[in-house]
Design a protein around this motif. Structure first.
Motif, PDB file in Angstrom:
ATOM      1  N   ALA A 258      -0.432 -11.800   3.607  1.00 24.79           N
ATOM      2  CA  ALA A 258       0.072 -10.826   4.571  1.00 24.79           C
ATOM      3  C   ALA A 258       0.672 -11.523   5.784  1.00 24.79           C
ATOM      4  O   ALA A 258       1.752 -11.142   6.269  1.00 24.79           O
ATOM      5  CB  ALA A 258      -1.057  -9.895   5.004  1.00 24.79           C
ATOM      6  N   SER A 273       2.053  -3.547   2.531  1.00 22.91           N
ATOM      7  CA  SER A 273       0.876  -2.866   1.990  1.00 22.91           C
ATOM      8  C   SER A 273       1.054  -2.576   0.501  1.00 22.91           C
ATOM      9  O   SER A 273       0.145  -2.815  -0.305  1.00 22.91           O
ATOM     10  CB  SER A 273       0.643  -1.558   2.755  1.00 22.91           C
ATOM     11  N   PHE A 278      -2.495  -2.169  -1.676  1.00 18.93           N
ATOM     12  CA  PHE A 278      -3.423  -1.339  -0.914  1.00 18.93           C
ATOM     13  C   PHE A 278      -3.065   0.131  -1.162  1.00 18.93           C
ATOM     14  O   PHE A 278      -1.897   0.462  -1.403  1.00 18.93           O
ATOM     15  CB  PHE A 278      -3.338  -1.669   0.575  1.00 18.93           C
ATOM     16  N   PHE A 284      -4.520  -0.822   4.649  1.00 22.98           N
ATOM     17  CA  PHE A 284      -4.117  -2.212   4.836  1.00 22.98           C
ATOM     18  C   PHE A 284      -4.293  -2.645   6.285  1.00 22.98           C
ATOM     19  O   PHE A 284      -4.821  -3.732   6.569  1.00 22.98           O
ATOM     20  CB  PHE A 284      -2.667  -2.408   4.412  1.00 22.98           C
ATOM     21  N   TYR A 287      -7.932  -3.215   7.045  1.00 25.57           N
ATOM     22  CA  TYR A 287      -8.371  -4.452   6.374  1.00 25.57           C
ATOM     23  C   TYR A 287      -7.914  -5.673   7.175  1.00 25.57           C
ATOM     24  O   TYR A 287      -8.689  -6.609   7.410  1.00 25.57           O
ATOM     25  CB  TYR A 287      -7.788  -4.462   4.967  1.00 25.57           C
TER      26      TYR A 287
END
Length: 305
Positions: A258, A273, A278, A284, A287
């Motif tokens: 990411a 995402s 996700f 996302f 997280y």
């Protein structure tokens, strides 16, 4: 340079390294490079491969002769390699060189995957998993440079026969010497006992599985099942060797991907995402925030500021 499909980082292979120029020799899947004769205090911006996330498509031994070079490995915290130290970059690792100090002088011995495959088990255990540079004794530091010069001389003497076999022999000697004379860090009992080889094998298989499947699978049970182990047993092994939990490894690799996409592309957070599988951008973002303390948008702004 060729970008992977999501344009998140740059793949750097043997041919790309050849474009760096400088004091470089190459032959049959081996590339040797040093900057010993570069101008003193060369601007950081003029140094090749600076500030770009690079996914290695080869194996590289890097030795620092003097000065300091800062880098990030797999996007963890910055690491500094200083004079008299070495590190071994593995195929598939993501490296970003981020700064220099005191005019660093470094050498690289880069070996293609094909040529390294039967030498990997000679790489010192301290380098795998690799975290920080290791200190060379004065004697071994001189030896590495001696063999490096021998390899360069052999490459440059184009009339000599069996170059590939000779270069492999020199690389074998270097790895054996590193394994025998490096200033070793104490190993924990869980790694140094008679089952250590098996545990290291499981560790490397686990890391490879995470690299393959982290987008689709973020649960411990999937990786334990793929390695025919219980989740508890896998967790004990990974924690003992790396100091991180299985869940932590999966999370860190997802966050690594990411971060790379946030840093090096303009795709939306919603697209990131989706790419990481996700269920929705809100999940996302939660997280990501739990792992880093900030939102994906804040991270992108802080990095590009």
């Amino acid at each position: 340079m060729d970008n992977i499909s999501d344009n998140s980082y740059v793949l750097i292979d043997m041919q790309e390294i050849l474009r760096v120029g400088g004091n470089l020799s190459s032959c049959g899947g081996y590339i040797l490079f040093d900057n010993y004769h570069d101008a003193v205090n060369k601007p950081v911006s003029d140094m090749p491969l600076m500030g770009v996330p690079l996914m290695m498509q080869a194996y590289t031994l890097m030795v620092c002769k003097e000065g300091c070079l800062d880098y990030r490995l797999d996007y963890y915290h910055p690491i500094t390699i200083s004079g008299g130290e070495f590190i071994f970059f593995q195929n598939g690792q993501i490296i970003e060189f981020i700064g220099v100090k005191d005019n660093p002088k470094i050498l690289f011995i880069t070996v293609s995957k094909e040529n390294m495959i039967d030498l990997l088990h000679y790489v010192p255990d301290e380098c795998m998993p690799q975290s920080k540079p290791l200190k060379l004794s004065g004697e071994l530091f001189d030896e590495i440079h001696f063999y490096y010069k021998m390899m360069r001389d052999y490459i440059d003497s184009s009339t000599l026969p069996a170059q590939k076999d000779v270069l492999r022999a020199y690389m074998f000697i270097i790895l054996m010497r590193l394994g025998g004379k490096v200033n070793r860090q104490p190993l924990t009992a869980s790694v140094s006992d008679t089952s250590g080889v098996r545990k290291m094998e499981i560790y490397h298989r686990f890391v490879n599985e995470v690299k393959k499947h982290f987008k689709e699978h973020k649960d411990v049970e999937f990786y334990a099942s793929s390695l025919c182990l219980s989740a508890a047993h896998l967790s004990r092994i990974i924690k003992a060797i790396s100091g991180k939990t299985v869940r932590g490894w999966i999370r860190d690799y997802v966050i690594l991907e990411a971060k790379v996409m946030l840093q090096t592309s303009n795709i939306t957070i919603s697209q990131i995402s989706d790419s990481l599988n996700f269920p929705n951008p809100s999940f996302f973002s939660k997280y990501f925030r739990e792992a880093t303390g900030i939102s994906p948008g804040q991270y992108r702004k802080s990095y590009k500021a």
